[in-house]
Write an enzyme that holds these catalytic residues in place. Structure first.
Site, mmCIF file in Angstrom:
data_model
loop_
_atom_site.group_PDB
_atom_site.id
_atom_site.type_symbol
_atom_site.label_atom_id
_atom_site.label_comp_id
_atom_site.label_asym_id
_atom_site.label_seq_id
_atom_site.Cartn_x
_atom_site.Cartn_y
_atom_site.Cartn_z
ATOM 1 N N SER A 188 -8.503 70.123 -62.162
ATOM 2 C CA SER A 188 -9.398 70.815 -63.170
ATOM 3 C C SER A 188 -9.541 70.057 -64.467
ATOM 4 O O SER A 188 -8.658 69.288 -64.661
ATOM 5 C CB SER A 188 -8.976 72.344 -63.572
ATOM 6 O OG SER A 188 -8.581 72.920 -62.420
HETATM 7 N N1 SAH Z 1 -4.714 73.628 -60.642
HETATM 8 C C1 SAH Z 1 -4.899 72.438 -59.668
HETATM 9 C C2 SAH Z 1 -6.528 72.571 -59.363
HETATM 10 C C3 SAH Z 1 -6.785 72.499 -57.856
HETATM 11 S S1 SAH Z 1 -8.460 73.050 -57.262
HETATM 12 C C4 SAH Z 1 -4.798 71.041 -60.357
HETATM 13 O O1 SAH Z 1 -4.388 71.098 -61.434
HETATM 14 O O2 SAH Z 1 -4.719 70.102 -59.680
HETATM 15 C C5 SAH Z 1 -7.875 74.654 -56.661
HETATM 16 C C6 SAH Z 1 -6.852 74.552 -55.476
HETATM 17 O O3 SAH Z 1 -6.896 76.003 -54.896
HETATM 18 C C7 SAH Z 1 -7.110 73.709 -54.253
HETATM 19 O O4 SAH Z 1 -6.222 72.948 -54.130
HETATM 20 C C8 SAH Z 1 -7.438 74.613 -53.078
HETATM 21 O O5 SAH Z 1 -6.836 73.995 -51.860
HETATM 22 C C9 SAH Z 1 -6.668 75.792 -53.857
HETATM 23 N N2 SAH Z 1 -6.827 76.948 -52.988
HETATM 24 C C10 SAH Z 1 -8.206 77.935 -52.558
HETATM 25 N N3 SAH Z 1 -7.962 78.721 -52.056
HETATM 26 C C11 SAH Z 1 -6.555 79.086 -52.286
HETATM 27 C C12 SAH Z 1 -5.540 80.133 -51.455
HETATM 28 N N4 SAH Z 1 -6.412 81.316 -51.347
HETATM 29 N N5 SAH Z 1 -4.409 80.079 -52.099
HETATM 30 C C13 SAH Z 1 -3.633 79.080 -52.522
HETATM 31 N N6 SAH Z 1 -4.495 78.002 -52.978
HETATM 32 C C14 SAH Z 1 -5.826 78.018 -52.780
#
Ligand code: SAH
Length: 226
Positions: A71
């Site tokens: 993000s």
């Molecule tokens: N906070 C992270 C952002 C990652 S993007 C960072 O700083 O890198 C959002 C993430 O949510 C992705 O990796 C995706 O695989 C995950 N995601 C989507 N649905 C999910 C769920 N039901 N449970 C856990 N993770 C999930």
């Protein structure tokens, strides 16, 4: 590479990190000093793929592996600020991705439980956080829309992916007075940043403007192949 060359890269990254903090404070009006402090200490460039390391401190979301994104720094700061962490909290994070947001939460709270849907990302994030010395994080692969009931109730829950609704199990796993921050929207690509505060008499819901996250996929989120 010589010692001075390594030093040079580190210095350049620290300077870019400082500029990012100034931008968070000035342009984006982030006021929680603890959040700014945590973000000035965590080396964001170690959470992005090597090839785009030089872009790590720009105010953008960046691609990580498996089609996901780390993000935008502003959104990390904003969501964290909305959780109002003071230092003693037990926090649940859904969508750990690269582990960057996890590292910020772990710097600001007592304990972080984090869930990432994709195995590869979960393992990478776990390794990265351990190598950076974070000892107060438990990370597992799985569907975070069901929460993690073994360690409930949580003082704060952060969801870093956009869902169609507020997942009921997450609200149930919040303490009274606890905060849940999540992007919610009717289409998979755009959401409203939403904070739910659990109170004795029900839930207080407040919106904090539009945002765009990757989809939250799971039982209380979107379907995997939509
Ligand atoms: N906070 C992270 C952002 C990652 S993007 C960072 O700083 O890198 C959002 C993430 O949510 C992705 O990796 C995706 O695989 C995950 N995601 C989507 N649905 C999910 C769920 N039901 N449970 C856990 N993770 C999930």
């Amino acid at each position: 590479m010589s010692g001075t060359a390594i030093m040079g890269i580190t210095d350049e990254m620290s300077m870019q990190r400082l500029r990012m903090i100034e931008q968070l404070r000035g342009t984006h009006r982030i006021v929680d000093e603890r959040v700014l402090e945590a973000m000035s200490a965590v080396p964001r460039h170690l959470f992005v793929p090597e090839a785009i390391k030089s872009q790590a401190y720009k105010d953008n979301a960046l691609p990580i592996s498996s089609g996901q994104t780390i993000s935008q720094p502003f959104i990390v700061a904003r969501m964290t600020e909305l959780l109002e962490l003071k230092g003693q909290e037990k926090v649940l994070e859904i969508g750990a991705g690269s582990g960057y947001q996890t590292a910020i939460l772990a710097s600001l709270a007592r304990k972080v439980f984090a869930i990432e849907r994709l195995d590869t990302l979960a393992h990478e994030a776990e390794r990265r956080l351990a190598s950076l010395g974070f000892r107060n994080v438990d990370l597992k692969a799985g569907d975070g829309t069901n929460g993690w009931d073994a360690y409930m109730p949580y003082d704060a829950i952060l969801v870093a992916a956009g869902g169609p609704e507020i997942p009921a199990p997450l609200v149930k796993q919040l303490k009274i007075g606890g905060r849940l921050v999540i992007p919610v929207g009717d289409d998979r690509k755009s959401q409203m940043l939403t904070r739910v505060t659990r109170t004795e008499s029900g839930n207080k819901v407040k919106n904090f403007g539009p945002c765009a996250f990757v989809p939250l996929i799971g039982e209380h989120g979107w379907e995997a192949n939509g």
